[in-house]
Design a protein around this motif. Structure first.
Motif, PDB file in Angstrom:
ATOM      1  N   ASP A  41      -0.898  13.300  10.574  1.00  0.00           N
ATOM      2  CA  ASP A  41       0.174  12.775  11.427  1.00  0.00           C
ATOM      3  C   ASP A  41       1.424  13.656  11.402  1.00  0.00           C
ATOM      4  O   ASP A  41       2.077  13.851  12.430  1.00  0.00           O
ATOM      5  CB  ASP A  41       0.550  11.357  10.984  1.00  0.00           C
ATOM      6  N   LYS A  42       1.769  14.149  10.204  1.00  0.00           N
ATOM      7  CA  LYS A  42       2.997  14.918  10.036  1.00  0.00           C
ATOM      8  C   LYS A  42       2.722  16.168   9.210  1.00  0.00           C
ATOM      9  O   LYS A  42       1.995  16.118   8.214  1.00  0.00           O
ATOM     10  CB  LYS A  42       4.070  14.088   9.325  1.00  0.00           C
ATOM     11  N   VAL A  43       3.339  17.278   9.604  1.00  0.00           N
ATOM     12  CA  VAL A  43       3.242  18.543   8.862  1.00  0.00           C
ATOM     13  C   VAL A  43       4.658  19.064   8.621  1.00  0.00           C
ATOM     14  O   VAL A  43       5.427  19.279   9.570  1.00  0.00           O
ATOM     15  CB  VAL A  43       2.422  19.594   9.631  1.00  0.00           C
ATOM     16  N   MET A  48       0.841  -1.195   0.000  1.00  0.00           N
ATOM     17  CA  MET A  48       0.000   0.000   0.000  1.00  0.00           C
ATOM     18  C   MET A  48       0.879   1.249   0.000  1.00  0.00           C
ATOM     19  O   MET A  48       1.777   1.395   0.816  1.00  0.00           O
ATOM     20  CB  MET A  48      -0.888   0.008   1.238  1.00  0.00           C
ATOM     21  N   LYS A  49       0.589   2.144  -0.942  1.00  0.00           N
ATOM     22  CA  LYS A  49       1.307   3.414  -0.950  1.00  0.00           C
ATOM     23  C   LYS A  49       0.712   4.341   0.105  1.00  0.00           C
ATOM     24  O   LYS A  49      -0.493   4.389   0.312  1.00  0.00           O
ATOM     25  CB  LYS A  49       1.220   4.066  -2.325  1.00  0.00           C
ATOM     26  N   LYS A  50       1.590   5.099   0.757  1.00  0.00           N
ATOM     27  CA  LYS A  50       1.128   6.118   1.690  1.00  0.00           C
ATOM     28  C   LYS A  50       0.706   7.349   0.901  1.00  0.00           C
ATOM     29  O   LYS A  50       1.228   7.626  -0.170  1.00  0.00           O
ATOM     30  CB  LYS A  50       2.254   6.462   2.659  1.00  0.00           C
ATOM     31  N   LYS A  51      -0.230   8.113   1.455  1.00  0.00           N
ATOM     32  CA  LYS A  51      -0.754   9.284   0.752  1.00  0.00           C
ATOM     33  C   LYS A  51      -0.177  10.547   1.372  1.00  0.00           C
ATOM     34  O   LYS A  51      -0.125  10.695   2.594  1.00  0.00           O
ATOM     35  CB  LYS A  51      -2.276   9.312   0.795  1.00  0.00           C
ATOM     36  N   ILE A  52       0.249  11.483   0.507  1.00  0.00           N
ATOM     37  CA  ILE A  52       0.830  12.746   0.954  1.00  0.00           C
ATOM     38  C   ILE A  52       0.167  13.881   0.209  1.00  0.00           C
ATOM     39  O   ILE A  52      -0.117  13.784  -0.987  1.00  0.00           O
ATOM     40  CB  ILE A  52       2.364  12.754   0.757  1.00  0.00           C
ATOM     41  N   ASN A  53      -0.111  14.972   0.911  1.00  0.00           N
ATOM     42  CA  ASN A  53      -0.778  16.148   0.356  1.00  0.00           C
ATOM     43  C   ASN A  53       0.235  17.291   0.245  1.00  0.00           C
ATOM     44  O   ASN A  53       0.806  17.702   1.253  1.00  0.00           O
ATOM     45  CB  ASN A  53      -1.949  16.546   1.260  1.00  0.00           C
ATOM     46  N   ILE A  54       0.458  17.775  -0.971  1.00  0.00           N
ATOM     47  CA  ILE A  54       1.340  18.920  -1.195  1.00  0.00           C
ATOM     48  C   ILE A  54       0.465  20.153  -1.382  1.00  0.00           C
ATOM     49  O   ILE A  54      -0.357  20.209  -2.303  1.00  0.00           O
ATOM     50  CB  ILE A  54       2.238  18.721  -2.439  1.00  0.00           C
ATOM     51  N   ALA A  59      -4.881  11.596   3.577  1.00  0.00           N
ATOM     52  CA  ALA A  59      -3.481  12.007   3.412  1.00  0.00           C
ATOM     53  C   ALA A  59      -2.964  12.446   4.779  1.00  0.00           C
ATOM     54  O   ALA A  59      -3.245  13.553   5.236  1.00  0.00           O
ATOM     55  CB  ALA A  59      -3.369  13.133   2.395  1.00  0.00           C
ATOM     56  N   LYS A  60      -2.217  11.567   5.428  1.00  0.00           N
ATOM     57  CA  LYS A  60      -1.784  11.814   6.797  1.00  0.00           C
ATOM     58  C   LYS A  60      -0.506  12.632   6.897  1.00  0.00           C
ATOM     59  O   LYS A  60      -0.097  13.027   7.987  1.00  0.00           O
ATOM     60  CB  LYS A  60      -1.600  10.491   7.534  1.00  0.00           C
ATOM     61  N   ALA A  89      -5.138  20.615  12.594  1.00  0.00           N
ATOM     62  CA  ALA A  89      -5.609  19.311  12.111  1.00  0.00           C
ATOM     63  C   ALA A  89      -4.771  18.176  12.700  1.00  0.00           C
ATOM     64  O   ALA A  89      -5.293  17.098  13.021  1.00  0.00           O
ATOM     65  CB  ALA A  89      -5.564  19.272  10.590  1.00  0.00           C
ATOM     66  N   LYS A  90      -3.484  18.435  12.865  1.00  0.00           N
ATOM     67  CA  LYS A  90      -2.607  17.431  13.481  1.00  0.00           C
ATOM     68  C   LYS A  90      -2.990  17.210  14.942  1.00  0.00           C
ATOM     69  O   LYS A  90      -3.069  16.059  15.418  1.00  0.00           O
ATOM     70  CB  LYS A  90      -1.149  17.894  13.373  1.00  0.00           C
ATOM     71  N   LYS A  91      -3.275  18.296  15.653  1.00  0.00           N
ATOM     72  CA  LYS A  91      -3.668  18.176  17.060  1.00  0.00           C
ATOM     73  C   LYS A  91      -4.953  17.370  17.208  1.00  0.00           C
ATOM     74  O   LYS A  91      -5.145  16.662  18.209  1.00  0.00           O
ATOM     75  CB  LYS A  91      -3.849  19.567  17.664  1.00  0.00           C
ATOM     76  N   ASN A  92      -5.833  17.487  16.205  1.00  0.00           N
ATOM     77  CA  ASN A  92      -7.122  16.805  16.253  1.00  0.00           C
ATOM     78  C   ASN A  92      -7.096  15.415  15.632  1.00  0.00           C
ATOM     79  O   ASN A  92      -8.142  14.766  15.496  1.00  0.00           O
ATOM     80  CB  ASN A  92      -8.188  17.654  15.568  1.00  0.00           C
TER      81      ASN A  92
END
Length: 434
Positions: free
Chosen positions: A77-79, A1-7, A42-43, A70-73
């Protein structure tokens, strides 16, 4: 499974290119990449920031805080933060927003990839995952700037001008054309300076000529041409090369000679007028887009009125305006006092744009009944959204063609069509396909 990332990309088209380069590298690794997405699956989020002027910096900080929240909530997971704001204010940001997992500058692509456990693929440095529609793309031909305009922090952020080689740009543009790109938008902090650092002379005309020979490329347009040292051969290349749009983005910033001197622009009123007249005399149908900086120290009411009279007389096709904001460590911040109140800057900007709105409406009304070649950008509601060669995407006006009686299956984004203009607004046109 590929991990999802948001740019997430903020700021100018040069930042878009940086994000696209990062996205392609990530897509070669174990990542599914989305752009400017609200997809909560997208974590991991990377925010490509802008640090040019006050409003842009505020937007960047607010965006970072939104994703930190959003990370706090538990939605993210990572910013990570990259780009101009991070380059310039890294230490301050680390202290003020410690919840961010990493800050990276404008040239830290290898470090970001390492943090994300992705190999830096050097063979793919000219390839990008486009965030624009597939039929047009930005082509960044250089990095940085040598001019040192009084108000501008770009040299402090991105350093001195560094041109890319003609060969690498032709290779990148060829790959883009093979992917379906038909329109290249050539960008840099100053496109007309291109080549001086590596070839000893300005090579923008030669570059445009070679790009125009690439199969599949139909339109090439030039953004961000600096008025000082504007090469004569570029005017001839635009005039004679059918693939180069009769369009020029040339930020003039002001017309009053004293304000231009204080801005450290290298030109005065007489030289500016001479250049605009020369361009228009040799390319009568050219569309000129320009920007003006309002409220710079030294801009008296008389200097501003001179600018208004200049705009009325020269009737530019497109005008953008931004208000002066003092940027730390720039020449203006060190040597001048920002004495014009914010309310007065806003009033002047609104007055200028009201004048330009009337000019734009008059110019558009003159187009009614005329025929233009357009590129189709998209179908939106009941209209095909198109552009002429005189309009750049995102920043300029569009031609709206009613799609109700046209089979959409016969028209696709990237198609070139002929239209007759039937109606006009201040900043948009209506037309019918021929």
């Amino acid at each position: 499974m590929k991990k999802k990332i948001n740019i997430v990309t903020l700021g100018c088209s040069k930042n878009i290119v940086d994000s696209e380069l990062l996205m392609h590298q990530l897509s070669l690794g174990n990542w599914e990449v989305v752009h400017d997405s609200n997809d909560t699956s997208a974590k991991v989020v990377v925010i490509n920031t802008c640090g040019f002027i006050g409003d842009a910096k505020e937007e960047s900080v607010n965006t970072i805080l939104d994703f930190v929240n959003a990370k706090k909530n538990g939605f993210v997971d990572k910013v990570y933060v990259m780009g101009c704001l991070s380059q310039r204010y890294k230490k301050d940001l680390m202290n003020e927003i410690p919840e961010v997992d990493g800050f990276y500058g404008v040239s830290d692509l290898p470090q970001i990839l390492k943090e994300l456990n992705t190999e830096h693929n050097h063979r793919a440095l000219v390839e990008r995952k486009l965030t624009t529609p597939s039929h047009y793309a930005y082509l960044k031909i250089s990095e940085g700037c040598n001019w040192g305009c009084s108000y501008c922090a770009i040299p402090l952020i991105r350093g001195k001008h560094i041109s890319r080689t003609i060969e690498s740009l032709v290779e990148e543009a060829t790959i883009l054309a093979q992917k379906g790109v038909k329109e290249l938008i050539v960008i840099a902090q100053d496109t007309t300076y291109y080549g001086l650092d590596i070839y000893g002379e300005r090579k923008i005309s030669e570059l445009l000529n070679k790009l125009s020979r690439i199969d599949g490329i139909e339109w090439i347009r030039l953004h961000y041409a600096y008025p000082f040292g504007f090469p004569d051969e570029l005017i001839e290349e635009i005039r004679s090369n059918p693939k180069i749009c009769k369009y020029l983005d040339i930020p003039l910033q002001h017309i009053n000679s004293e304000v231009l001197r204080m801005m450290r622009r290298g030109v005065d009123r007489t030289e500016t007028v001479r250049l605009i007249n020369k361009i228009r005399n040799r390319i009568p149908d050219i569309a000129i887009r320009t920007t003006f900086l309002i409220g710079h120290p030294g801009e008296t009411p008389e200097a501003f009125n001179e600018l208004i009279d200049f705009i009325k007389a020269f009737r530019f096709d497109r005008v953008g305006v931004f208000e002066y904001s003092e940027e730390e460590d720039t020449y203006a911040a060190i040597n001048y006092t920002d004495s014009i109140p914010a309310e007065e800057k806003q009033r002047r900007a609104e007055q200028l744009m009201a004048v330009q709105q009337e000019i734009s409406f008059d110019l558009n009304k003159e187009k009614i009944g005329k025929q233009f070649r357009v590129i189709v950008d998209r179908l939106e509601g009941d209209y095909f959204i198109c552009r002429t060669e005189y309009d750049s995407p995102e920043v300029d006006q569009e031609v709206l063609v009613n799609a109700s009686n046209i089979p959409s299956s016969g028209i696709a984004p990237g198609d070139f069509k002929e239209v007759i203009i039937t109606d006009a607004l201040e900043y948009d046109l209506y037309g019918e396909f021929i």
